[in-house]
Write an enzyme that holds these catalytic residues in place. Structure first.
Site, PDB file in Angstrom:
ATOM      1  N   PRO A   9      11.007  79.357  13.956  1.00 21.40           N
ATOM      2  CA  PRO A   9       9.837  79.477  14.818  1.00 21.40           C
ATOM      3  C   PRO A   9       9.942  80.532  15.916  1.00 21.40           C
ATOM      4  CG  PRO A   9      10.958  77.377  15.153  1.00 21.40           C
ATOM      5  CD  PRO A   9      11.555  78.002  13.937  1.00 21.40           C
ATOM      6  N   ASN A  10       8.845  81.234  16.073  1.00 20.09           N
ATOM      7  CA  ASN A  10       8.627  82.235  17.131  1.00 20.09           C
ATOM      8  C   ASN A  10       9.327  83.569  16.888  1.00 20.09           C
ATOM      9  OD1 ASN A  10       6.896  80.622  18.844  1.00 20.09           O
ATOM     10  ND2 ASN A  10       8.720  79.374  19.220  1.00 20.09           N
ATOM     11  N   ARG A  17       7.553  89.458  23.533  1.00 16.93           N
ATOM     12  CA  ARG A  17       7.934  88.914  24.845  1.00 16.93           C
ATOM     13  C   ARG A  17       9.450  88.729  24.901  1.00 16.93           C
ATOM     14  NH1 ARG A  17       6.086  83.878  26.482  1.00 16.93           N
ATOM     15  NH2 ARG A  17       6.850  84.548  28.489  1.00 16.93           N
ATOM     16  N   TYR A  22      15.862  89.063  23.567  1.00 18.70           N
ATOM     17  CA  TYR A  22      15.811  89.281  22.115  1.00 18.70           C
ATOM     18  C   TYR A  22      15.602  90.748  21.712  1.00 18.70           C
ATOM     19  CZ  TYR A  22      15.372  84.222  22.378  1.00 18.70           C
ATOM     20  OH  TYR A  22      15.596  82.897  22.657  1.00 18.70           O
ATOM     21  N   ASN A  73      18.447  82.053  10.609  1.00 13.99           N
ATOM     22  CA  ASN A  73      18.316  81.890  12.053  1.00 13.99           C
ATOM     23  C   ASN A  73      17.240  80.822  12.240  1.00 13.99           C
ATOM     24  OD1 ASN A  73      17.821  81.905  14.765  1.00 13.99           O
ATOM     25  ND2 ASN A  73      17.693  84.144  14.956  1.00 13.99           N
ATOM     26  N   ALA A  76      14.706  77.588  17.358  1.00 16.80           N
ATOM     27  CA  ALA A  76      14.808  76.325  18.113  1.00 16.80           C
ATOM     28  C   ALA A  76      15.244  75.151  17.229  1.00 16.80           C
ATOM     29  CB  ALA A  76      13.469  76.013  18.777  1.00 16.80           C
ATOM     30  N   GLU A  97      24.911  81.271   9.627  1.00 13.02           N
ATOM     31  CA  GLU A  97      23.963  81.040  10.726  1.00 13.02           C
ATOM     32  C   GLU A  97      23.973  82.278  11.621  1.00 13.02           C
ATOM     33  OE1 GLU A  97      25.323  77.729  13.029  1.00 13.02           O
ATOM     34  OE2 GLU A  97      23.769  77.960  14.571  1.00 13.02           O
ATOM     35  N   HIS A  99      22.236  84.138  15.203  1.00  9.15           N
ATOM     36  CA  HIS A  99      21.400  84.105  16.411  1.00  9.15           C
ATOM     37  C   HIS A  99      21.441  85.473  17.061  1.00  9.15           C
ATOM     38  CE1 HIS A  99      20.903  79.855  16.054  1.00  9.15           C
ATOM     39  NE2 HIS A  99      22.192  79.773  15.805  1.00  9.15           N
ATOM     40  N   ARG A 106      24.316  80.529  26.966  1.00  8.67           N
ATOM     41  CA  ARG A 106      23.005  80.235  27.564  1.00  8.67           C
ATOM     42  C   ARG A 106      22.959  78.765  28.011  1.00  8.67           C
ATOM     43  NH1 ARG A 106      18.417  82.530  23.753  1.00  8.67           N
ATOM     44  NH2 ARG A 106      17.186  82.000  25.591  1.00  8.67           N
TER      45      ARG A 106
HETATM   46  O1  CA2 Z   1      19.115  83.815  19.692  1.00  4.37           O
HETATM   47  C1  CA2 Z   1      18.479  83.415  18.720  1.00  4.37           C
HETATM   48  O2  CA2 Z   1      18.325  84.065  17.694  1.00  4.37           O
HETATM   49  C2  CA2 Z   1      17.783  82.048  18.801  1.00  4.37           C
HETATM   50  O3  CA2 Z   1      17.894  81.429  17.527  1.00  4.37           O
HETATM   51  C3  CA2 Z   1      16.322  82.337  19.133  1.00  4.37           C
HETATM   52  C4  CA2 Z   1      15.505  81.072  19.384  1.00  4.37           C
HETATM   53  C5  CA2 Z   1      16.206  80.138  20.361  1.00  4.37           C
HETATM   54  O4  CA2 Z   1      15.494  78.911  20.455  1.00  4.37           O
HETATM   55  C6  CA2 Z   1      17.631  79.849  19.954  1.00  4.37           C
HETATM   56  O5  CA2 Z   1      18.224  79.016  20.915  1.00  4.37           O
HETATM   57  C7  CA2 Z   1      18.418  81.135  19.823  1.00  4.37           C
HETATM   58  C8  CA2 Z   1      14.133  81.425  19.963  1.00  4.37           C
HETATM   59  C9  CA2 Z   1      13.357  82.423  19.196  1.00  4.37           C
HETATM   60  C10 CA2 Z   1      12.150  82.784  20.001  1.00  4.37           C
HETATM   61  O6  CA2 Z   1      11.851  84.131  19.777  1.00  4.37           O
HETATM   62  C11 CA2 Z   1      10.994  84.727  20.659  1.00  4.37           C
HETATM   63  C12 CA2 Z   1      10.690  86.031  20.373  1.00  4.37           C
HETATM   64  C13 CA2 Z   1       9.870  86.721  21.212  1.00  4.37           C
HETATM   65  C14 CA2 Z   1       9.329  86.103  22.323  1.00  4.37           C
HETATM   66  C15 CA2 Z   1       9.651  84.811  22.591  1.00  4.37           C
HETATM   67  C16 CA2 Z   1      10.493  84.110  21.757  1.00  4.37           C
END
Ligand code: CA2
Length: 143
Positions: A9-10, A17, A22, A73, A76, A97, A99, A106
């Site tokens: 997700p996301n 953002r 990221y 990946n 969340a 896996e 990230h 974090r």
């Molecule tokens: O660091 C990573 O790749 C994560 O898997 C990214 C997840 C986070 O919940 C994990 O703890 C670590 C979040 C992805 C959200 O991606 C976004 C991208 C652009 C703007 C906002 C969020």
């Protein structure tokens, strides 16, 4: 060798953002990097992104006896999903896996990984390169 790359997700919002965490490159940029790497190392790749836990479980199940490796990946869902863990265990495909950020540096809750109970290797904090490192790892070990 066929590798399935799953993003949770996301991650379709990459580059839009939170560039400080990221990066400023987009999901489309990530896909093209992965496709280029696949050609370079001589593997085929399927890219899948979903914001829905059940869809990710379905995709993992569909890969049974089709994919030789999974790069995931779970975003969340990393920190919450027993369903994704169980799906990975069910198909028993070698899994890495990934990230983008260094999850261990974090918030405390990001140190918990259910998928990590099955994945044999974790690449975290290397940005998009982590996906490429995971592909190379699977190719080296299983092709
Ligand atoms: O660091 C990573 O790749 C994560 O898997 C990214 C997840 C986070 O919940 C994990 O703890 C670590 C979040 C992805 C959200 O991606 C976004 C991208 C652009 C703007 C906002 C969020």
């Amino acid at each position: 060798m066929h590798i399935l790359v799953i993003n949770g997700p996301n991650l379709n919002m990459l580059g839009i953002r939170e560039p400080d965490i990221y990066g400023k490159n987009t999901y489309a940029d990530l896909c093209s990097l992965i496709e280029t790497k696949a050609k370079e190392i001589g593997v085929t790749v399927e890219l899948f992104q979903s914001n829905h836990e059940g869809s990710i479980v379905d995709k993992i199940q569909e890969s049974y006896q089709k994919a030789d490796g999974i790069v995931i990946n779970p975003a969340a869902y990393t920190h919450t999903s027993v369903a994704i863990l169980d799906a990975l265990k069910a198909v028993a495909i070698p899994t890495c896996e990934v990230h983008i950020s260094d999850v261990d540096a974090r918030e405390e809750f990001r140190r918990i990984s259910y998928v990590g109970l099955y994945a044999e290797k974790k690449f975290a904090g290397y940005g998009f390169d982590g996906y490429l490192m995971a592909m190379e790892y699977l190719k080296e070990k299983y092709a």
